[in-house]
Design an enzyme around this catalytic site. Structure first.
Site, PDB file in Angstrom:
ATOM      1  N   GLY A   1       0.864  -1.192   0.000  1.00 34.60           N
ATOM      2  CA  GLY A   1       0.000   0.000   0.000  1.00 34.60           C
ATOM      3  C   GLY A   1       0.887   1.224   0.000  1.00 34.60           C
ATOM      4  O   GLY A   1       1.521   1.539   1.007  1.00 34.60           O
TER       5      GLY A   1
ATOM      6  N   VAL B   1      -0.025   6.580   4.367  1.00 31.92           N
ATOM      7  CA  VAL B   1       0.656   5.930   5.499  1.00 31.92           C
ATOM      8  C   VAL B   1       1.828   5.086   4.987  1.00 31.92           C
ATOM      9  O   VAL B   1       2.942   5.156   5.521  1.00 31.92           O
ATOM     10  CB  VAL B   1      -0.320   5.043   6.313  1.00 31.92           C
TER      11      VAL B   1
ATOM     12  N   ASP C   1       1.868  -1.736  -4.497  1.00 27.06           N
ATOM     13  CA  ASP C   1       0.495  -1.218  -4.545  1.00 27.06           C
ATOM     14  C   ASP C   1      -0.212  -1.878  -5.718  1.00 27.06           C
ATOM     15  O   ASP C   1       0.434  -2.435  -6.607  1.00 27.06           O
ATOM     16  CB  ASP C   1       0.498   0.311  -4.719  1.00 27.06           C
TER      17      ASP C   1
ATOM     18  N   ARG D   1     -12.920   4.922   4.740  1.00 23.08           N
ATOM     19  CA  ARG D   1     -14.382   5.030   4.710  1.00 23.08           C
ATOM     20  C   ARG D   1     -14.782   6.335   4.030  1.00 23.08           C
ATOM     21  O   ARG D   1     -14.267   7.394   4.377  1.00 23.08           O
ATOM     22  CB  ARG D   1     -14.899   4.996   6.142  1.00 23.08           C
TER      23      ARG D   1
ATOM     24  N   HIS E   1      -8.580  -0.403  18.677  1.00 22.14           N
ATOM     25  CA  HIS E   1      -8.173   0.864  18.059  1.00 22.14           C
ATOM     26  C   HIS E   1      -9.431   1.561  17.555  1.00 22.14           C
ATOM     27  O   HIS E   1      -9.775   1.484  16.394  1.00 22.14           O
ATOM     28  CB  HIS E   1      -7.229   0.538  16.898  1.00 22.14           C
TER      29      HIS E   1
END
Ligand code: APR
Length: 309
Positions: A8, A12, A32, A81, A174
């Site tokens: 990814g 981040v 990715d 989201r 979390h």
């Protein structure tokens, strides 16, 4: 050089790759699903090397074969989201992504240590474990290091003191049910309960719990990545250098804290091979109640996996 893969190449992932390279923790492979994205970011990072004097090799790829021989793998792949999307929608999509990623990890890097970052964190870490079939100590998630970093930042701002001497502890899932523990949070060994009033501590605890949302509200498009990538880098360093630091991480529980077959934020000893030991704290009854509530929320998430699958 150790080999560290970041899956990814978004905010981040790419920032984690940058921090890992700048600390020369190893050679970095950035992957990715989007063609060109990891290659472009990796090349850009590599070109910064001569300017900052780091010697890590950084490569970008869309081919899982290139993760072969990784010592540590960080999973940040997933989607965030979006408006109109329910938590269940997000869970379904990211479960599919993490399952595919984990199958490739098991196939190409069967000896790696895996750190999951994708949200919903505790559940995605569970999916990583079940899909890779790795032993639980080799699969854990990034949550408590970030949450305790946020708690420490707020404490330093409140006291007007250096962040250096603050040691904060945040347990649990979390999310909204995380459990910041003032009793185990100190400034040079002094519990913060000696330095601040109950209501001030409560205010900082609440700000910590909504720390992720605070950033999202400010950014409007996207979520936090500087602190999350710093938290990941500390965890990667502990594994690569076998530092045996004690950190709160999202770890697999097999009876500890009275919980079984669940991932939850707890203090662990982190080093070569991953989680070397889960540390069980003697919790006061209100702390235990809060942790149980958090565990229940994670359990419900894990149960809903069986429904969405
Ligand atoms: N395989 C590989 N990469 C993928 C896949 C996949 N199947 N699906 C999506 N990706 C990539 C996207 O192309 C994107 O580049 O994952 C990256 C995610 O990056 P961002 O959207 O920038 O998200 P980021 O802010 O980095 O957050 C990543 O970490 O903190 C958590 O909640 C956050 O779950 C999110 C994750």
């Amino acid at each position: 050089m150790p080999k560290i893969t970041v899956i990814g190449a978004g905010f981040v992932g790419a920032t984690a790759a940058q921090r890992i390279a700048e600390k020369e923790l190893g050679d970095v492979v950035l992957t990715d699903i989007v063609e060109g994205l990891p290659q472009g970011k990796a090349l850009d990072l590599l070109e910064a090397g001569p300017l900052f004097g780091y010697d890590s090799k950084i490569t970008g790829t869309n081919d899982y074969k290139d993760i072969e021989g990784s010592d540590v793998i960080v999973i940040t792949a997933g989607i965030a989201r979006k408006t109109g999307m329910t938590r269940e929608d997000l869970l379904k999509i990211n479960t599919k992504i993490i399952t595919e990623v984990s199958q490739n990890i098991a196939r190409y890097a069967p000896d790696s240590v895996v750190i999951t970052v994708t949200n919903p964190l505790d559940i995605m870490t569970y999916v990583t474990l079940k899909t890779t079939g790795f032993e639980p100590g080799r699969v854990f998630g990034m949550s408590g290091v970030l949450d305790s970093g946020r708690f420490a930042a707020f404490i330093a701002m409140e006291l007007g003191c250096s962040i250096r001497d603050i040691n904060a502890m945040v347990l649990g899932g979390h999310g909204d049910t995380m459990v910041p523990l003032p009793r185990f949070t100190t400034v040079t060994g002094i519990p913060i309960t000696e330095l601040m009033t109950v209501s001030t501590i409560q205010r900082l605890v609440e700000r910590t719990i909504s720390g992720g949302a605070e950033i999202v509200n400010l950014l409007k498009t996207g979520s936090a990545f500087y602190a999350p990538s710093a938290a990941v880098t500390n965890m990667v360093e502990a594994v690569i250098k076998d530092t045996e630091r004690i950190m709160p991480v999202c770890a697999y529980l097999d009876g500890e804290y009275g919980k079984k077959d669940i991932y939850l934020g707890v203090p662990v000893k982190l080093g070569k091979g991953g989680v070397k030991q889960v540390i069980e704290l003697k919790l006061a009854s209100d702390e235990k109640k809060a942790l149980d509530r958090s565990a229940k929320a994670v359990m419900d998430g894990i149960a809903s996996l069986k429904v969405v699958n």
